[in-house]
Structures are given as structure tokens and as C-alpha cells.
Design a protein around this motif. Structure first.
Motif, PDB file in Angstrom:
ATOM      1  N   ASP A  30       0.827  -1.211   0.000  1.00 34.46           N
ATOM      2  CA  ASP A  30       0.000   0.000   0.000  1.00 34.46           C
ATOM      3  C   ASP A  30       0.859   1.258   0.000  1.00 34.46           C
ATOM      4  O   ASP A  30       0.556   2.228  -0.708  1.00 34.46           O
ATOM      5  CB  ASP A  30      -0.940   0.004   1.207  1.00 34.46           C
ATOM      6  CG  ASP A  30      -2.158  -0.880   1.000  1.00 34.46           C
ATOM      7  OD1 ASP A  30      -2.644  -0.962  -0.141  1.00 34.46           O
ATOM      8  OD2 ASP A  30      -2.621  -1.479   1.972  1.00 34.46           O
ATOM      9  N   GLU A  31       1.915   1.245   0.790  1.00 40.56           N
ATOM     10  CA  GLU A  31       2.772   2.420   0.879  1.00 40.56           C
ATOM     11  C   GLU A  31       3.579   2.622  -0.404  1.00 40.56           C
ATOM     12  O   GLU A  31       3.667   3.739  -0.933  1.00 40.56           O
ATOM     13  CB  GLU A  31       3.722   2.283   2.076  1.00 40.56           C
ATOM     14  CG  GLU A  31       3.056   2.384   3.432  1.00 40.56           C
ATOM     15  CD  GLU A  31       2.335   1.098   3.845  1.00 40.56           C
ATOM     16  OE1 GLU A  31       1.592   1.134   4.832  1.00 40.56           O
ATOM     17  OE2 GLU A  31       2.529   0.051   3.178  1.00 40.56           O
ATOM     18  N   TYR A  45      -3.285   4.011  -0.684  1.00 41.40           N
ATOM     19  CA  TYR A  45      -4.102   4.758   0.266  1.00 41.40           C
ATOM     20  C   TYR A  45      -4.974   5.796  -0.435  1.00 41.40           C
ATOM     21  O   TYR A  45      -4.532   6.464  -1.381  1.00 41.40           O
ATOM     22  CB  TYR A  45      -3.215   5.465   1.290  1.00 41.40           C
ATOM     23  CG  TYR A  45      -2.564   4.534   2.291  1.00 41.40           C
ATOM     24  CD1 TYR A  45      -3.306   3.939   3.295  1.00 41.40           C
ATOM     25  CD2 TYR A  45      -1.204   4.258   2.219  1.00 41.40           C
ATOM     26  CE1 TYR A  45      -2.711   3.084   4.208  1.00 41.40           C
ATOM     27  CE2 TYR A  45      -0.596   3.408   3.124  1.00 41.40           C
ATOM     28  CZ  TYR A  45      -1.362   2.817   4.119  1.00 41.40           C
ATOM     29  OH  TYR A  45      -0.779   1.977   5.026  1.00 41.40           O
TER      30      TYR A  45
END
Length: 390
Positions: free
Chosen positions: A251-252, A257
């Protein structure tokens, strides 16, 4: 092999012995003092300042300094008033102070020795996706499967691992949760057996103090994120597995996000571009990984995170903004395109909730808090409830 709860003397050979063998050979004199890389690799990285020297993260002591890699993938701690006394396990220290990611610590203090690269965005998008594909495939295929289980929630991150690893799949969640449903559907499309850890309120009440003790945190958000990881790892450990493959970092690194996708309109990020917002959330990884690694070790397994391999990190950092988030708002686009070679499209392009919401742990933790008299009108009602259990 020592377990995560062993209380060895800080800095002792047994306290600092890695649970699984590192990829590079370690000289006998240094055995147990580094996790994730050989002394030669770390010395080379220190000499040339290379933040991505071909590992999946490392930490430990070398040449009189305690080091932690640029992304903080391996947590390490020293005594706050004695930097020469250190451990991978904060419980082995009286006043543990984490070494910051990318730093070396000795009696003179902390020195930043590695910083993540900040390359210009790739202009050849096909080549950029191909680099992600090769990085992910290489990192996953290099993962040894002995004693390994896979945390599988049915999304693209864990599916990228599950589809290539010959290891059992586990998911934790309440019976009507999104994660359990998505994992069952995904496992069926991968033609794999799934072991479901159906959670109860009793599991949450029991595990909250255990997670808090393992991580050293009682913040309600930290606890709710760590709980499903802890409980799925606990079941895998009970079944005889001592390593757990997780999709942490995707996700990062790949723009997963909503606040990244909505940059610069989202007030939760300061950056005015998707790439800049991605950089902001990547910089939160060391703190998140410290929590997750300690929670998983507390449950009795060693985490394995192929999507945080240096090859994957380097490929992700090169991506232009529209391969992180498309103009239609589709997130983690490059990762989805990259892994569709071995992950069926319905899984590769599935949107998924964060683990604390997808497992319904956050919802049920709130329900338990209110039943215990901690009403939402109270300031930090969930934090107070967590404190009451600890």
C-alpha cells in the motif's frame, strides 16, 4: 531457535540469534549480531551509502555500531542510556530505544547513513511495469517455503505471494467480514485451500493485552491493526509454522491509500502530487513495521515480507504518478498490471479494505468497548478500553 518471548540477556549471542538463516553467509565471529544481511553486505552499504544493497532489510551490530536499514524492516533497540547494550527484542531491555531507520548508533549518538532514493519518474511505462513484475516475481520466488504459511486476505498484495508460494493460506476475521469472504473467493480462483481463523469477542479480549505487551503500544489504532495479524499468526504457529509471509509495504510503495489517490486535495497529506504523497506514506513504514514485526514475533512466527525486498522497493520508487493511481482513481495500478501474469484478474484488480476494517476487528473492538461502558462520547473511548484490558 529461541522464541519471541525468550528473555535472554541483551546483546548475548542467544538473544541476538536470527530465527531463520540469512541469505548471505555470516562469519562465525559475527553470527547472531545481524539479521537479514552479512557483515560484508552491511559494511559495503555503509562504505558506499547504498540504501538498497540487495536485501529484504537488516539490523544489528557491526564494527561497534548498531544499524537499521533505510526502511526499518528489521527493528532493533538499545538501552536509552547505554547505546552499546542492544537487542532485537525490546522486552530484553529495561528502557528500549528504537534505532531510527537508516541510522547507525554508537556511544556518540545516531548518524543517518542511508536515505531512500528519490528518482525522477520513469518515462517508459511498459518498462516500469516490467521492472515491478521482475522485482516481485524474483523476491517471491526466492522465498524459502520451509515452515512457511501465507497471510491471505484475498487482495492483490497477498495474492501476489499466495499464487507463487507452495504454502498454506490463512485468513483471520469475523464470520461475516469482507476479508474472510474475499479470501475464500480468492483462494478458490487460485485453486488453493484456505484455513479460516474465525474470530470471536473472546479472542479480541484475550489478545489485546498480548498485542500491547508484544508491541509496547496501547494506541487503539495500532492495536486494531496488529490484532488480525497476531491472531492469524498465532493459529499458523499452533499448526507448526514458524514463518509467515505477509504483503506488508504494498500500500505504501504502490499508492494504495485513499489520501495518496486524492492528493493534493486530501488534507492528511502535505504533498501536492500523488508521487509526493506516496513518499510521505513510505516514510511512515519504519514505525508501522516495528509494530507489525513485534506483533508477529509475539505470536510465535517470523515475518517474511517479499514486497519489501530491495528489488521491489527500487522498482516502486521509479514509478510515475499515473502508475500509482490512474486518472480513474484506481490505486496500485502498476502492481496490479505486473502480477496479472500469475494472479487472476478478478483478484489482481479487486479493491480491498484495510485489515482492521476488512476483518471487522475495528468494528467489534468498538462494540466491546461500548458494552464495557466506554461510550463514543467519551474522549478516546477505544484507547481507554484497551488500557482497561491491559
Amino acid at each position: 531457535m529461541s522464541g519471541p518471548g525468550d528473555a535472554d540477556e541483551p546483546g548475548s549471542p542467544r538473544a541476538n540469534t536470527r530465527r531463520d538463516a540469512v541469505e548471505d553467509p555470516i562469519h562465525a565471529a559475527d553470527e547472531g549480531r545481524l539479521r537479514g544481511a552479512s557483515p560484508a553486505t552491511v559494511r559495503g552499504a555503509l562504505a558506499d551509502g547504498d540504501p538498497l544493497p540487495g536485501t529484504a532489510g537488516f539490523a544489528g551490530a557491526v564494527d561497534g555500531r548498531v544499524v537499521r536499514d533505510a526502511l526499518g524492516r528489521q527493528p532493533v533497540f538499545t538501552e536509552a542510556d547505554d547505546p552499546e547494550t542492544w537487542s532485537f527484542d525490546p522486552a530484553a531491555l529495561s528502557d528500549p530505544d528504537p534505532v531510527p531507520a537508516g541510522h547507525a548508533r554508537d556511544s556518540d549518538g545516531d548518524e543517518r547513513v542511508w536515505s531512500l532514493p528519490d528518482p525522477d519518474p520513469a518515462t517508459d511505462e511498459r518498462a516500469a511495469v516490467r521492472a515491478v513484475r521482475e522485482g516481485v516475481r524474483g523476491a517471491v520466488d526466492d522465498t524459502a517455503t520451509g515452515g512457511l504459511a501465507v497471510a491471505f486476505s484475498g487482495g492483490v498484495d497477498s495474492a501476489a505471494l499466495a499464487a507463487r508460494l507452495d504454502a498454506p493460506l490463512y485468513v483471520a476475521g469475523f464470520p461475516d467480514s469482507h476479508d474472510v469472504e474475499a479470501a475464500r473467493s480468492g483462494a478458490a480462483k487460485l485453486d488453493r485451500e484456505l484455513r479460516v481463523v474465525e474470530l470471536t469477542h473472546g479472542d479480541i479480549e484475550r489478545a489485546v493485552p498480548e498485542v500491547a505487551a508484544a508491541t509496547g503500544r496501547t494506541d487503539a489504532m495500532d492495536v486494531s491493526i496488529a490484532l488480525p495479524l497476531y491472531l492469524v499468526a498465532e493459529r499458523a504457529a499452533a499448526d507448526g509454522y514458524d514463518r509467515l509471509a505477509v504483503g506488508q509495504g504494498a500500500d505504501e510503495l504502490f499508492g494504495g491509500y485513499a489520501k495518496v489517490a486524492r492528493a493534493p486535495e486530501d488534507e492528511r497529506v502535505a504533498a501536492d502530487t500523488v508521487r509526493g504523497a506516496r513518499r510521505e506514506v513510505v516514510e511512515t513504514l519504519p514505525d508501522q513495521l516495528q509494530r507489525d514485526v513485534l506483533a508477529l514475533r509475539g505470536a510465535g512466527v517470523e515475518p517474511v515480507a517479499p514486497l519489501l525486498d530491495d528489488r521491489v522497493v527500487a522498482a516502486a520508487l521509479d514509478l510515475p504518478g499515473d502508475l500509482l493511481v490512474t486518472d480513474r482513481g484506481e490505486r496500485k495500478w502498476a502492481l496490479r498490471l505486473a502480477v496479472r501474469e500469475w494472479v487472476p484478474d478478478p483478484v489482481a484488480f479487486r479493491e480491498k479494505k484495510a485489515v482492521q476494517y476488512g476483518s471487522l476487528v475495528s468494528r467489534e473492538l468498538d462494540r466491546l468497548a461500548r458494552r464495557a461502558g466506554f461510550k463514543r462520547r467519551m474522549d478516546d473511548h477505544l484507547g481507554r478500553y484497551v488500557d482497561s484490558l491491559c
